[in-house]
Scaffold this motif. Sequence first.
Motif, PDB file in Angstrom:
ATOM      1  N   THR A   2      -5.427  11.435  -1.960  1.00  0.00           N
ATOM      2  CA  THR A   2      -5.131  10.388  -2.950  1.00  0.00           C
ATOM      3  C   THR A   2      -4.533   8.995  -2.218  1.00  0.00           C
ATOM      4  O   THR A   2      -3.855   9.256  -1.190  1.00  0.00           O
ATOM      5  CB  THR A   2      -4.383  10.649  -4.166  1.00  0.00           C
ATOM      6  N   ALA A   3      -4.898   8.088  -2.586  1.00  0.00           N
ATOM      7  CA  ALA A   3      -4.185   6.735  -2.028  1.00  0.00           C
ATOM      8  C   ALA A   3      -2.647   6.902  -2.080  1.00  0.00           C
ATOM      9  O   ALA A   3      -2.011   6.479  -0.939  1.00  0.00           O
ATOM     10  CB  ALA A   3      -4.769   5.353  -2.655  1.00  0.00           C
ATOM     11  N   ASP A   4      -2.081   7.325  -2.926  1.00  0.00           N
ATOM     12  CA  ASP A   4      -0.611   7.276  -2.977  1.00  0.00           C
ATOM     13  C   ASP A   4       0.058   8.468  -2.076  1.00  0.00           C
ATOM     14  O   ASP A   4       1.200   8.303  -1.861  1.00  0.00           O
ATOM     15  CB  ASP A   4      -0.175   7.452  -4.660  1.00  0.00           C
ATOM     16  N   ARG A   5      -0.730   9.184  -1.546  1.00  0.00           N
ATOM     17  CA  ARG A   5      -0.379  10.127  -0.556  1.00  0.00           C
ATOM     18  C   ARG A   5      -1.075   9.998   0.721  1.00  0.00           C
ATOM     19  O   ARG A   5      -0.767  10.971   1.579  1.00  0.00           O
ATOM     20  CB  ARG A   5      -0.574  11.706  -1.104  1.00  0.00           C
TER      21      ARG A   5
ATOM     22  N   GLU B 120      -4.338   2.700   2.709  1.00  0.00           N
ATOM     23  CA  GLU B 120      -4.236   3.688   1.724  1.00  0.00           C
ATOM     24  C   GLU B 120      -5.592   3.986   1.022  1.00  0.00           C
ATOM     25  O   GLU B 120      -5.930   4.992   1.174  1.00  0.00           O
ATOM     26  CB  GLU B 120      -3.190   3.749   0.709  1.00  0.00           C
ATOM     27  N   ASP B 121      -6.065   3.031   0.699  1.00  0.00           N
ATOM     28  CA  ASP B 121      -7.631   3.119  -0.061  1.00  0.00           C
ATOM     29  C   ASP B 121      -8.353   3.575   1.113  1.00  0.00           C
ATOM     30  O   ASP B 121      -9.319   4.301   0.624  1.00  0.00           O
ATOM     31  CB  ASP B 121      -8.043   1.870  -0.582  1.00  0.00           C
TER      32      ASP B 121
ATOM     33  N   HIS C 266      -0.038   8.128   3.146  1.00  0.00           N
ATOM     34  CA  HIS C 266       1.029   7.936   4.197  1.00  0.00           C
ATOM     35  C   HIS C 266       1.456   9.219   4.869  1.00  0.00           C
ATOM     36  O   HIS C 266       1.881   9.624   5.749  1.00  0.00           O
ATOM     37  CB  HIS C 266       2.253   7.345   3.627  1.00  0.00           C
ATOM     38  N   GLU C 267       1.110  10.612   4.017  1.00  0.00           N
ATOM     39  CA  GLU C 267       1.527  11.793   4.465  1.00  0.00           C
ATOM     40  C   GLU C 267       0.718  12.195   5.441  1.00  0.00           C
ATOM     41  O   GLU C 267       1.138  13.247   6.454  1.00  0.00           O
ATOM     42  CB  GLU C 267       1.383  12.804   3.116  1.00  0.00           C
TER      43      GLU C 267
END
Length: 257
Positions: A125-128, A203-204, A130-131
């Motif tokens: 997902t976009a919010d993850r 992110e997207d 960065h991981e």
Amino acid sequence: MKIARFSTSGSIRFGILDGDDLVVLGGDPMFQGLDTTGERVPLAQATLLAPSIPRSKVVGVGRNYVDHVQEMGGDTPPSEPLLFLKPNTSVVGPGDTIVLPRQSSQVDFEGELAIVIGSIAKNVTADRAHEVIFGYTVANDVTARDLQRSDDQWTRAKGFDTFCPIGPFVETDFDVASGTITTTVNGEVKQSGPLTDMVHGVEDIVAYASSVFTLLPGDLILTGTPAGVGPIRAGDVVEVTISGIGSLSNPVAAPRS
């Protein structure tokens, strides 16, 4: 931190930039961590190589800046990231030569920010996102523009050997929101603008790409180019600079026999 892949006396190693030195790492940081050996190599004595070697693929994003879409004759950018692939054999490093292919009469530069994937990623997902991002580097998505038009698809146009210079470092702490990109040919500015002009953000892009392909450590994602792309010719020197990462410079040569 800035991480380099470099050679000295034929030995290929990784190091962390510290002032004018490279602090040597014990192995590939993506797989063996950031433990150092204690050895320091002066940067001036090292030959910088492509800082990341994609074992699997290079994913490109097309038409991701409005001004570039318009200069290419379009009206609006795609509503979703437009993906294509470049082979990993197209990757070269700082100072390496871009070799013009005999099949093309118009080869263009395209300065871009590249994402370096650090772990296996599928349906992230976009919010993850960065991981799974190890860091960022500078790229030049070299393109045979005439072949791109004539083929009506992009594989050959973007896939020639030497058509994906990257470097000089992977920056693991890069702030995309504050970055700017500038491309020069023989010292003349051709492209310049903020990375925030991207239509689809980092992110997207990672989320979208991972919904299509399983991303593997070392994979690269090129995030698109701003307006100002143009032809390069034998004897030119192309330099792409991203503030906070560094400058990637490559000479251009005529087709090889």
